[in-house]
Design a protein around this motif. Sequence first.
Motif, PDB file in Angstrom:
ATOM      1  N   ALA A 207       0.817  -1.207   0.000  1.00  0.00           N
ATOM      2  CA  ALA A 207       0.000   0.000   0.000  1.00  0.00           C
ATOM      3  C   ALA A 207       0.855   1.263   0.000  1.00  0.00           C
ATOM      4  CB  ALA A 207      -0.938   0.004   1.204  1.00  0.00           C
ATOM      5  N   TYR A 208       2.109   1.169   0.425  1.00  0.00           N
ATOM      6  CA  TYR A 208       3.007   2.322   0.489  1.00  0.00           C
ATOM      7  C   TYR A 208       3.844   2.473  -0.785  1.00  0.00           C
ATOM      8  CZ  TYR A 208       1.980   2.469   5.494  1.00  0.00           C
ATOM      9  OH  TYR A 208       1.345   2.556   6.707  1.00  0.00           O
ATOM     10  N   ASP A 209       3.658   1.596  -1.758  1.00  0.00           N
ATOM     11  CA  ASP A 209       4.477   1.637  -2.965  1.00  0.00           C
ATOM     12  C   ASP A 209       4.229   2.921  -3.740  1.00  0.00           C
ATOM     13  OD1 ASP A 209       6.200   0.756  -4.987  1.00  0.00           O
ATOM     14  OD2 ASP A 209       4.505  -0.047  -6.137  1.00  0.00           O
ATOM     15  N   THR A 213       6.597   7.882  -1.194  1.00  0.00           N
ATOM     16  CA  THR A 213       7.121   7.217   0.002  1.00  0.00           C
ATOM     17  C   THR A 213       8.637   7.149  -0.036  1.00  0.00           C
ATOM     18  OG1 THR A 213       5.111   5.869   0.181  1.00  0.00           O
ATOM     19  CG2 THR A 213       7.057   5.096   1.350  1.00  0.00           C
ATOM     20  N   TYR A 214       9.196   6.795  -1.179  1.00  0.00           N
ATOM     21  CA  TYR A 214      10.655   6.718  -1.292  1.00  0.00           C
ATOM     22  C   TYR A 214      11.286   8.087  -1.043  1.00  0.00           C
ATOM     23  CZ  TYR A 214      10.629   1.955  -3.158  1.00  0.00           C
ATOM     24  OH  TYR A 214      10.504   0.592  -3.306  1.00  0.00           O
ATOM     25  N   ARG A 215      10.713   9.120  -1.623  1.00  0.00           N
ATOM     26  CA  ARG A 215      11.294  10.452  -1.450  1.00  0.00           C
ATOM     27  C   ARG A 215      11.199  10.908   0.010  1.00  0.00           C
ATOM     28  NH1 ARG A 215       8.846  11.708  -6.696  1.00  0.00           N
ATOM     29  NH2 ARG A 215       6.993  12.479  -5.614  1.00  0.00           N
ATOM     30  N   THR A 216      10.095  10.589   0.675  1.00  0.00           N
ATOM     31  CA  THR A 216       9.934  11.009   2.070  1.00  0.00           C
ATOM     32  C   THR A 216      10.935  10.318   2.967  1.00  0.00           C
ATOM     33  OG1 THR A 216       7.571  11.392   1.701  1.00  0.00           O
ATOM     34  CG2 THR A 216       8.305  11.168   3.973  1.00  0.00           C
ATOM     35  N   VAL A 217      11.119   9.012   2.787  1.00  0.00           N
ATOM     36  CA  VAL A 217      12.052   8.267   3.633  1.00  0.00           C
ATOM     37  C   VAL A 217      13.481   8.726   3.390  1.00  0.00           C
ATOM     38  CG1 VAL A 217      12.964   5.976   4.167  1.00  0.00           C
ATOM     39  CG2 VAL A 217      10.507   6.278   3.744  1.00  0.00           C
ATOM     40  N   LEU A 218      13.862   8.900   2.121  1.00  0.00           N
ATOM     41  CA  LEU A 218      15.230   9.305   1.809  1.00  0.00           C
ATOM     42  C   LEU A 218      15.490  10.756   2.203  1.00  0.00           C
ATOM     43  CD1 LEU A 218      15.651   7.550  -1.657  1.00  0.00           C
ATOM     44  CD2 LEU A 218      16.535   6.816   0.559  1.00  0.00           C
ATOM     45  N   ARG A 219      14.439  11.562   2.290  1.00  0.00           N
ATOM     46  CA  ARG A 219      14.613  12.926   2.783  1.00  0.00           C
ATOM     47  C   ARG A 219      14.937  12.917   4.277  1.00  0.00           C
ATOM     48  NH1 ARG A 219       9.778  14.743   1.939  1.00  0.00           N
ATOM     49  NH2 ARG A 219      10.133  14.961  -0.302  1.00  0.00           N
ATOM     50  N   ASP A 222      19.095   9.823   4.147  1.00  0.00           N
ATOM     51  CA  ASP A 222      19.477   9.616   2.746  1.00  0.00           C
ATOM     52  C   ASP A 222      20.120   8.267   2.496  1.00  0.00           C
ATOM     53  OD1 ASP A 222      21.742  10.105   4.175  1.00  0.00           O
ATOM     54  OD2 ASP A 222      22.453  11.773   2.951  1.00  0.00           O
ATOM     55  N   ALA A 223      20.585   7.575   3.547  1.00  0.00           N
ATOM     56  CA  ALA A 223      21.208   6.263   3.365  1.00  0.00           C
ATOM     57  C   ALA A 223      20.254   5.122   3.703  1.00  0.00           C
ATOM     58  CB  ALA A 223      22.468   6.160   4.222  1.00  0.00           C
ATOM     59  N   ALA A 224      18.985   5.406   3.885  1.00  0.00           N
ATOM     60  CA  ALA A 224      18.035   4.373   4.294  1.00  0.00           C
ATOM     61  C   ALA A 224      17.733   3.433   3.137  1.00  0.00           C
ATOM     62  CB  ALA A 224      16.743   5.012   4.794  1.00  0.00           C
ATOM     63  N   GLN A 225      17.485   2.185   3.491  1.00  0.00           N
ATOM     64  CA  GLN A 225      17.045   1.196   2.521  1.00  0.00           C
ATOM     65  C   GLN A 225      15.529   1.045   2.638  1.00  0.00           C
ATOM     66  OE1 GLN A 225      18.673  -2.707   3.071  1.00  0.00           O
ATOM     67  NE2 GLN A 225      17.669  -3.560   1.244  1.00  0.00           N
ATOM     68  N   VAL A 226      14.838   1.274   1.545  1.00  0.00           N
ATOM     69  CA  VAL A 226      13.382   1.201   1.522  1.00  0.00           C
ATOM     70  C   VAL A 226      12.971  -0.143   0.938  1.00  0.00           C
ATOM     71  CG1 VAL A 226      11.253   2.306   0.745  1.00  0.00           C
ATOM     72  CG2 VAL A 226      13.285   3.694   1.211  1.00  0.00           C
ATOM     73  N   GLY A 241      14.036   8.005  -6.243  1.00  0.00           N
ATOM     74  CA  GLY A 241      15.165   8.333  -5.387  1.00  0.00           C
ATOM     75  C   GLY A 241      16.390   7.504  -5.691  1.00  0.00           C
ATOM     76  N   PRO A 242      17.535   8.108  -5.566  1.00  0.00           N
ATOM     77  CA  PRO A 242      18.774   7.356  -5.799  1.00  0.00           C
ATOM     78  C   PRO A 242      18.968   6.308  -4.724  1.00  0.00           C
ATOM     79  CG  PRO A 242      19.240   9.516  -4.841  1.00  0.00           C
ATOM     80  CD  PRO A 242      17.779   9.470  -5.110  1.00  0.00           C
TER      81      PRO A 242
END
Length: 326
Positions: A207-209, A213-219, A222-226, A241-242
């Motif tokens: 549901a979070y795909d 979501t990726y941009r929020t977590v990496l913001r 920045d080194a988080a694995q999603v 996100g990179p």
Amino acid sequence: MPNKHNAARRHHIAKMKFRVTNWVEYEAGLRRRGSLTLWITPEALAKWRASRRRTPGGQPRYSDLAIETTLMLGCAFGMLRLRQTEGLMNSVIDLMGLDLPVPDHTTLSRRAQKQPTRIRSSLPDGPLHVLADSTGLKVYGAGQWLQEKHGAKSRRNWRKLHLAVDADSGRIVAHTLTDQDTDDPSQVAPLLDQIDGEIGQFTADGAYDGAPTYRTVLRHSDAAQVVIPPRSKAAQRSDTGPPGQRDSHITAIAERGRLNWQAATGYGKRALIETTMGRYKALIGPRLRARCFAAQQTEVAIGCAVLNRMLATGRPDSVRRKNRQP
């Protein structure tokens, strides 16, 4: 569903069995959860009465700590009503021989609407493995039954409790409460804003795909694995996100299969937040008792704090047993 592969033949798969390695300590912790032994520290006694305000208006009599303590006591012992909570706190103060005023039920009801709702918990050292999910809570009243039975639109709906759980300790580190129409990805930012530590991995269901979501977590880190399972027909994109984590998930699932991807990324730990939501509904309750939304936010915050306190008294360390071959 990804976890329902080979559903027609799943009855041949032996059920996993686990063994608790710290049973003595865990059993003692379970007994402590029901203990009536209470104490109030000198620091809490000094902060029980509210400090005087210098702005116009009446002077508050009780501090936020006094209101929170009283509400937590009523929540821990069976979600008591406010009048019963007042009586329980009065008896505790009398048994301890303390000369302290106890908030009455009307004060508790009024102050619950203005009580701070952020969970205060110490985070472990190092990056966190955060699990996110949501569950529904019933609102006080008949709700959907009236709508289905009589066809009339009812004001009683659902609330969604969004949780963020530390996968290593099992503690609830953040929460939000929304109406039933709020989607899960929109609450990722409010959840992460409550987490001061660095995030090493963020795991959630499909549901979070999506790119938000990726941009929020990496913001936030920045080194988080999603780790979020992409949809079955997901296409690779360059805006997640990179270094294109979602694209790498799509490639890994196409090459090795979804079950192998789950094992490689540790996606199976997401079941721990399902356990947390089950604990909340079993111990705190599946229904909100407060009427207004502000008091409901305080109610779920108190419930999450109580669950963290219970978890601190004892947590099982379970290991998987090897299934015997026939």
